[in-house]
Design a protein around this motif. Structure first.
Motif, PDB file in Angstrom:
ATOM      1  N   CYS B  23       0.853  -1.188   0.000  1.00  0.00           N
ATOM      2  CA  CYS B  23       0.000   0.000   0.000  1.00  0.00           C
ATOM      3  C   CYS B  23       0.886   1.234   0.000  1.00  0.00           C
ATOM      4  O   CYS B  23       1.779   1.363   0.840  1.00  0.00           O
ATOM      5  N   ASN B  24       0.641   2.139  -0.938  1.00  0.00           N
ATOM      6  CA  ASN B  24       1.302   3.434  -0.962  1.00  0.00           C
ATOM      7  C   ASN B  24       0.242   4.523  -0.970  1.00  0.00           C
ATOM      8  O   ASN B  24      -0.839   4.345  -1.539  1.00  0.00           O
ATOM      9  N   TYR B  25       0.549   5.643  -0.371  1.00  0.00           N
ATOM     10  CA  TYR B  25      -0.411   6.730  -0.314  1.00  0.00           C
ATOM     11  C   TYR B  25       0.273   8.014  -0.767  1.00  0.00           C
ATOM     12  O   TYR B  25       1.509   8.121  -0.769  1.00  0.00           O
ATOM     13  N   SER B  26      -0.522   8.978  -1.127  1.00  0.00           N
ATOM     14  CA  SER B  26       0.001  10.296  -1.454  1.00  0.00           C
ATOM     15  C   SER B  26      -0.801  11.323  -0.671  1.00  0.00           C
ATOM     16  O   SER B  26      -2.029  11.300  -0.667  1.00  0.00           O
ATOM     17  N   SER B  27      -0.088  12.175   0.033  1.00  0.00           N
ATOM     18  CA  SER B  27      -0.723  13.231   0.795  1.00  0.00           C
ATOM     19  C   SER B  27       0.327  14.267   1.140  1.00  0.00           C
ATOM     20  O   SER B  27       1.471  13.911   1.426  1.00  0.00           O
ATOM     21  N   SER B  28      -0.071  15.514   1.131  1.00  0.00           N
ATOM     22  CA  SER B  28       0.862  16.585   1.465  1.00  0.00           C
ATOM     23  C   SER B  28       0.874  16.897   2.961  1.00  0.00           C
ATOM     24  O   SER B  28       1.677  17.686   3.417  1.00  0.00           O
ATOM     25  N   VAL B  29      -0.010  16.235   3.703  1.00  0.00           N
ATOM     26  CA  VAL B  29      -0.072  16.478   5.145  1.00  0.00           C
ATOM     27  C   VAL B  29      -0.017  15.134   5.872  1.00  0.00           C
ATOM     28  O   VAL B  29      -0.097  14.074   5.257  1.00  0.00           O
ATOM     29  N   SER B  30       0.090  15.220   7.180  1.00  0.00           N
ATOM     30  CA  SER B  30       0.119  13.993   7.975  1.00  0.00           C
ATOM     31  C   SER B  30      -1.205  13.249   7.863  1.00  0.00           C
ATOM     32  O   SER B  30      -2.259  13.872   7.765  1.00  0.00           O
ATOM     33  N   VAL B  31      -1.115  11.937   7.879  1.00  0.00           N
ATOM     34  CA  VAL B  31      -2.305  11.118   7.679  1.00  0.00           C
ATOM     35  C   VAL B  31      -2.432  10.074   8.779  1.00  0.00           C
ATOM     36  O   VAL B  31      -1.485   9.801   9.514  1.00  0.00           O
ATOM     37  N   TYR B  32      -3.613   9.505   8.864  1.00  0.00           N
ATOM     38  CA  TYR B  32      -3.848   8.305   9.647  1.00  0.00           C
ATOM     39  C   TYR B  32      -4.049   7.166   8.646  1.00  0.00           C
ATOM     40  O   TYR B  32      -4.688   7.345   7.615  1.00  0.00           O
ATOM     41  N   LEU B  33      -3.526   6.004   8.961  1.00  0.00           N
ATOM     42  CA  LEU B  33      -3.529   4.894   8.003  1.00  0.00           C
ATOM     43  C   LEU B  33      -4.222   3.675   8.590  1.00  0.00           C
ATOM     44  O   LEU B  33      -4.082   3.390   9.787  1.00  0.00           O
ATOM     45  N   PHE B  34      -4.952   2.976   7.744  1.00  0.00           N
ATOM     46  CA  PHE B  34      -5.782   1.864   8.192  1.00  0.00           C
ATOM     47  C   PHE B  34      -5.662   0.698   7.206  1.00  0.00           C
ATOM     48  O   PHE B  34      -5.444   0.891   6.022  1.00  0.00           O
TER      49      PHE B  34
END
Lengths: 114, 112
Positions: B23-34
Motif C-alpha cells: 500500500c502506498n499513499y500520497s498526501s501533502s499532510v500527515s495522515v492516519y492509516l488503516f
C-alpha cells in the motif's frame, strides 16, 4: 452492543425511479459516513456527517444524490432519477467523530438499477 | 488531495507461507492509516491502524503493518498465513476531516 445497520439489504429499481437507503449508526456515534462500492473497487467516499450537519459532501457525484441526518442519528441517502451506473453497494459507517477514530461499517445495501 | 494505491489486485499464496500486501499513499499532510478486511459475505472490519508513535502496528490475528513516511507506504505483512485469512484487504487513509479514502483492494487467496 448493536453495530451499524442498513436497510434494505437489497434494492432493485427501474431507471428513473427514486430510492431511499437507510442507515442506523452505533448509538452515541456522532459521525456518520456514506460510501459507494462498485464491483472490484474499494469504497468511494460520498458524504460525512458530524451530528446533524454535513461536514463534507464533496464525494456526492451529482445533484441527484442527497443525504440527511435530521436528528443526528439515523441517516437516509436519497437518489433521484436513478441511472444504471448508480448500481453498487452503498455502505454506511459511524464513529465517535474524533480524528483517526475507527469507522465501523454496516453490511451495506446492494442497489441494482435495471 | 490524498490517494491510496494498492499495487497488487490479487495475491495467491499457499498456507503457512509469508505474505506482504503493498500500500502506498500520497498526501501533502500527515495522515492516519488503516487496513480493513472484508471476509466473504461479510462487512468491512478494521484490521489495524496507525495514528502516531511506533511505526509498527499489529493486529490480534498476527498481521502487522509498518508506516514508512519517507516511502509513503503502509505495507501489510503476515509471516505465516492460514486458509481463514482468505479475504479482500483494503488500505485506507484519512486526514483531519475523517473522510476515508480507500485503495482498490487486494484479494488474498490462501491455498492448502
Amino acid at each position: 452492543g448493536a453495530g451499524v445497520s442498513q436497510t434494505p439489504s437489497n434494492k432493485v429499481t427501474e431507471k428513473g425511479k427514486y430510492v431511499e437507503l437507510r442507515c442506523d449508526p452505533i448509538s452515541g456515534h456522532t459521525a456518520l459516513y456514506w460510501y459507494r462500492q462498485s464491483l472490484g473497487q474499494g469504497p468511494e467516499f460520498l458524504i460525512y456527517f458530524q451530528g446533524t450537519g454535513a461536514a463534507d459532501d464533496s464525494g456526492l457525484p451529482n445533484d441527484r444524490f442527497f443525504a440527511v441526518r435530521p436528528e443526528g442519528s439515523v441517516s437516509t441517502l436519497k437518489i433521484q432519477r436513478t441511472e444504471r451506473g448508480d448500481s453498487a453497494v452503498y455502505l454506511c459507517a459511524s464513529s465517535r467523530g474524533l480524528a483517526g477514530d475507527t469507522q465501523y461499517f454496516g453490511p451495506g445495501t446492494r442497489l441494482t438499477v435495471l | 488531495a490524498q490517494s491510496v494505491t494498492q499495487l497488487d489486485s490479487q495475491v495467491p499464496v499457499f498456507e503457512e507461507a509469508p505474505v506482504e500486501l503493498r500500500c502506498n499513499y500520497s498526501s501533502s499532510v500527515s495522515v492516519y492509516l488503516f487496513w480493513y478486511v472484508q471476509y466473504p459475505n461479510q462487512g468491512l472490519q478494521l484490521l489495524l491502524k496507525y495514528l502516531s508513535g511506533s511505526t509498527l502496528v499489529e493486529s490480534i490475528n498476527g498481521f502487522e503493518a509498518e508506516f514508512n513516511k519517507s516511502q509513503t507506504s503502509f505495507h501489510l505483512r503476515k509471516p505465516s498465513v492460514h486458509i481463514s485469512d482468505t479475504a479482500e484487504y483494503f488500505c485506507a487513509v484519512t486526514i483531519n476531516n475523517n473522510d476515508m479514502r480507500f485503495g482498490a483492494g487486494t484479494r488474498l487467496t490462501v491455498k492448502p
